[in-house]
Design an enzyme around this catalytic site. Structure first.
Site, short mmCIF file in Angstrom:
data_model
loop_
_atom_site.label_atom_id
_atom_site.label_comp_id
_atom_site.label_asym_id
_atom_site.label_seq_id
_atom_site.Cartn_x
_atom_site.Cartn_y
_atom_site.Cartn_z
CB VAL A 82 60.04 6.31 59.21
CG1 VAL A 82 58.87 5.67 59.60
CG2 VAL A 82 60.64 7.58 60.29
CE LYS A 83 63.02 -1.84 56.02
NZ LYS A 83 63.77 -3.10 56.59
#
Ligand code: G3P
Length: 218
Positions: A82-83
């Site tokens: 997850v960015k």
């Protein structure tokens, strides 16, 4: 050095995967918007094509929103990362998600201080944007060198993804600086494996080969 592709284009990923060059994928909202497909659908398909980590970015700006989105994204595939944007709320989200075993890539990193904060919060990856640093008259590669030195000084496990790569020079200098990963836009790739002297050399060899006598024996 690991190579990620900075793209969500399925055909591009399949083509480059055949060369054995793809260790992972990074995306961002701009990259996803180019594909004109539903977000989760694209990320799930990419995750099924690539063995390594695939970064998918949250849109929320509060910690609560980011964590909620991240938990959802993390369920899409086992190799999804997850960015999270490099903000105070983002750092809190990274701290929470890391404790839950969700891998994070802290994005939009433009200084050593930001990278250090993200590593300290527990980020799996940080993404310094070398091209955008150059755009404001600073030195993107110097940022990579300094981040590498800083993370090494304290034995952080956080890996550096050199992002916003625009030139061959960016990639080469990031490799020399010891960046763990380079995420490369598809448009730059052919320039990485091509050289005019290679083309000239092949042409010369083919011309010279015509002078080699052909065997007359049956
Ligand atoms: O994915 C993040 C980064 O690589 C974007 O690059 O060219 O939009 O600055 P760029």
């Amino acid at each position: 050095m690991k190579f990620f592709l900075d793209t969500a284009n399925i055909e591009e990923i399949k083509r480059i995967n055949k060369l054995g060059l793809v260790d992972g994928i990074t995306t961002n909202p701009t990259i996803i918007a180019k594909e004109n497909r539903e977000f989760s659908e694209i990320i799930k398909e990419i995750c099924s094509l690539v063995d390594g980590p695939v970064s998918a970015e949250v849109i929320g700006l509060t910690t609560v929103e980011m964590v909620e989105e991240a938990r959802e994204i993390a369920q899409w595939a086992s190799n999804v990362v997850v960015k999270i944007p490099m903000t105070e709320a983002g750092l809190e989200a990274v701290h929470i998600l890391t404790k839950e075993g969700i891998k994070t890539n802290v994005t939009l990193v433009f200084s050593v201080a930001q990278g250090l904060m993200a590593a300290k919060a527990g980020a799996t990856y940080i993404s310094p944007f070398v091209g955008r640093v150059d755009d404001i008259g600073e030195d993107g590669i110097e940022l990579i060198q300094n981040l590498k030195q800083t993370l090494n000084n304290y034995q952080f496990e956080t890996e550096i993804i050199t992002a916003s790569i625009r030139t061959i020079n960016h990639l080469e200098k990031a490799a020399i600086a010891g960046a763990d990963i380079a995420t490369i836009p598809g448009s730059l790739l052919p320039k990485l494996w091509s050289h005019p002297l290679t083309d000239k050399g092949i042409e010369q060899f083919l011309q010279d080969w015509k002078k080699v006598p052909v065997s007359t024996k049956a």
